[in-house]
Write a protein that holds these residues in place. Structure first.
Motif, short mmCIF file in Angstrom:
data_model
loop_
_atom_site.label_atom_id
_atom_site.label_comp_id
_atom_site.label_asym_id
_atom_site.label_seq_id
_atom_site.Cartn_x
_atom_site.Cartn_y
_atom_site.Cartn_z
N ASN A 73 -110.81 53.34 4.52
CA ASN A 73 -110.35 54.70 4.25
C ASN A 73 -109.06 55.00 5.00
OD1 ASN A 73 -111.79 54.51 6.64
ND2 ASN A 73 -112.68 56.55 6.49
N LEU A 74 -108.95 54.50 6.23
CA LEU A 74 -107.73 54.71 7.01
C LEU A 74 -106.61 53.79 6.55
CD1 LEU A 74 -109.31 55.01 10.59
CD2 LEU A 74 -109.05 56.76 8.83
N ALA A 75 -106.94 52.52 6.32
CA ALA A 75 -105.92 51.55 5.92
C ALA A 75 -105.31 51.90 4.56
CB ALA A 75 -106.53 50.15 5.88
N VAL A 76 -106.16 52.25 3.60
CA VAL A 76 -105.66 52.59 2.26
C VAL A 76 -104.84 53.87 2.30
CG1 VAL A 76 -106.38 53.31 -0.06
CG2 VAL A 76 -107.46 51.34 1.03
N PHE A 77 -105.23 54.81 3.17
CA PHE A 77 -104.43 56.03 3.29
C PHE A 77 -103.01 55.69 3.73
CE2 PHE A 77 -102.50 59.48 5.61
CZ PHE A 77 -102.67 60.55 4.75
N VAL A 78 -102.88 54.83 4.74
CA VAL A 78 -101.55 54.45 5.24
C VAL A 78 -100.76 53.75 4.15
CG1 VAL A 78 -100.30 53.06 6.93
CG2 VAL A 78 -102.33 54.33 7.63
N LEU A 79 -101.40 52.83 3.43
CA LEU A 79 -100.70 52.12 2.35
C LEU A 79 -100.27 53.08 1.25
CD1 LEU A 79 -102.97 48.94 2.12
CD2 LEU A 79 -100.63 49.06 3.00
N PHE A 80 -101.14 54.03 0.92
CA PHE A 80 -100.79 55.01 -0.12
C PHE A 80 -99.66 55.91 0.35
CE2 PHE A 80 -101.05 59.07 -2.25
CZ PHE A 80 -101.24 58.72 -3.58
N ALA A 81 -99.72 56.35 1.60
CA ALA A 81 -98.70 57.28 2.12
C ALA A 81 -97.33 56.63 2.23
CB ALA A 81 -99.14 57.82 3.48
N LEU A 82 -97.29 55.38 2.67
CA LEU A 82 -96.01 54.70 2.89
C LEU A 82 -95.49 54.01 1.64
CD1 LEU A 82 -96.62 53.18 6.44
CD2 LEU A 82 -95.65 55.40 5.82
N GLN A 83 -96.40 53.64 0.72
CA GLN A 83 -96.04 52.97 -0.53
C GLN A 83 -95.06 51.82 -0.31
OE1 GLN A 83 -97.11 53.37 -3.76
NE2 GLN A 83 -98.65 54.84 -3.09
N PRO A 84 -95.46 50.81 0.50
CA PRO A 84 -94.59 49.64 0.66
C PRO A 84 -94.52 48.83 -0.62
CG PRO A 84 -96.73 49.23 1.64
CD PRO A 84 -96.74 50.66 1.20
N HIS A 85 -93.75 47.77 -0.60
CA HIS A 85 -93.67 46.88 -1.76
C HIS A 85 -95.07 46.38 -2.09
CE1 HIS A 85 -92.71 43.31 -4.20
NE2 HIS A 85 -91.54 43.89 -4.44
N PRO A 86 -95.41 46.27 -3.38
CA PRO A 86 -96.75 45.81 -3.76
C PRO A 86 -97.17 44.51 -3.09
CG PRO A 86 -95.62 46.66 -5.68
CD PRO A 86 -94.61 46.66 -4.56
N PHE A 87 -96.24 43.60 -2.88
CA PHE A 87 -96.56 42.34 -2.20
C PHE A 87 -97.05 42.62 -0.78
CE2 PHE A 87 -95.33 38.82 0.61
CZ PHE A 87 -96.03 37.78 0.02
N VAL A 88 -96.39 43.55 -0.09
CA VAL A 88 -96.79 43.91 1.27
C VAL A 88 -98.18 44.54 1.25
CG1 VAL A 88 -96.25 45.36 3.27
CG2 VAL A 88 -94.40 44.18 2.03
#
Length: 245
Positions: free
Chosen positions: A150-165
């Protein structure tokens, strides 16, 4: 005398029922996480990402409160019919793993194939972690990445890095589930507790700002979210390393 005895027995029974109802209310508090997970899932299905994270955030707060309350009132020994640990595991898997996997599949820009693959990796490794009998260390830290998706996906969603990252971070954290590396419990680990709590509070403030602003770009908040995330991700591992010297 008989009437008085019956009244006394009735009074004791009512008092027992009131006590049992109060204790059961604590189980209901824990079980409310299932309803919050359902609301988050429905929001995610509609692409309402802010609402989905709000419901997951409320579930996180409930999870932080119900355990200390249950221990304070000794619910496990006083109301043994319901296993609070089993209930907590069911709710935690749903809110920490399953719903975030749904968000990862659809909301983090991975596309259909890699989104589903990443979500499957999260769901499977998360399930295995919750079955790990060695997940807790003597200092109350977690052994392996504690499926805090829940925390990790939130950070990924908020920052929206390159899909590979995004995909590689998912894979690395999933692998971290099985590694003998410690991860912090923000409240129960006593070493550096105040610094850890400060970082957790800052993380939550940043998350709240991003949700409130509809995830508008804010480099300062995003950087602070990233810094606090790295601290929470690595502090127990650093402590584990320092303890060897």
């Amino acid at each position: 005398m008989l009437t008085g005895s019956r009244d006394l027995q009735l009074g004791q029974q009512l008092e027992h029922l009131r006590a049992a109802a109060s204790l059961f209310a604590i189980h209901l508090l824990t079980a409310s996480g299932a309803a919050l997970a359902l609301l988050a899932t429905l929001a995610a299905a509609r692409g309402e990402w802010r609402a989905a994270f709000v419901w997951l955030g409320i579930a996180l707060i409930v999870d932080a409160l119900d355990g200390p309350i249950a221990r304070r009132y000794q619910v496990g020994s006083r109301l043994p019919r319901w296993d609070g640990s089993a209930l907590d595991f069911v709710i935690d898997y749903t809110t920490y793993v399953f719903v975030p996997a749904i968000i990862l599949a659809s909301g983090c820009g991975l596309g259909t194939f890699f989104g589903i693959l990443a979500a499957m990796i999260v769901a499977i490794t998360g399930a295995l972690y919750f079955a790990d009998t060695r997940m807790k260390e003597p200092d109350n830290s977690f052994r392996g990445f504690p499926a805090a998706w829940n925390l990790a996906v939130f950070v990924l969603f908020a920052l929206q890095p390159h899909p590979f990252v995004t995909f590689m971070v998912t894979v690395l954290l999933a692998v971290g589930t099985f590694l003998p590396v410690n991860f912090v419990h923000p409240v129960r680990v006593t070493k550096w507790r105040w610094l850890t709590l400060l970082m957790m509070v800052l993380w939550m403030i940043c998350a709240g700002i991003l949700i409130a602003t509809g995830f508008d770009q804010n480099s300062t908040v995003e950087m602070l979210l990233l810094v606090t995330s790295f601290y929470l991700l690595g502090v127990a591992g650093v402590q584990q390393l320092l303890a060897r010297f």
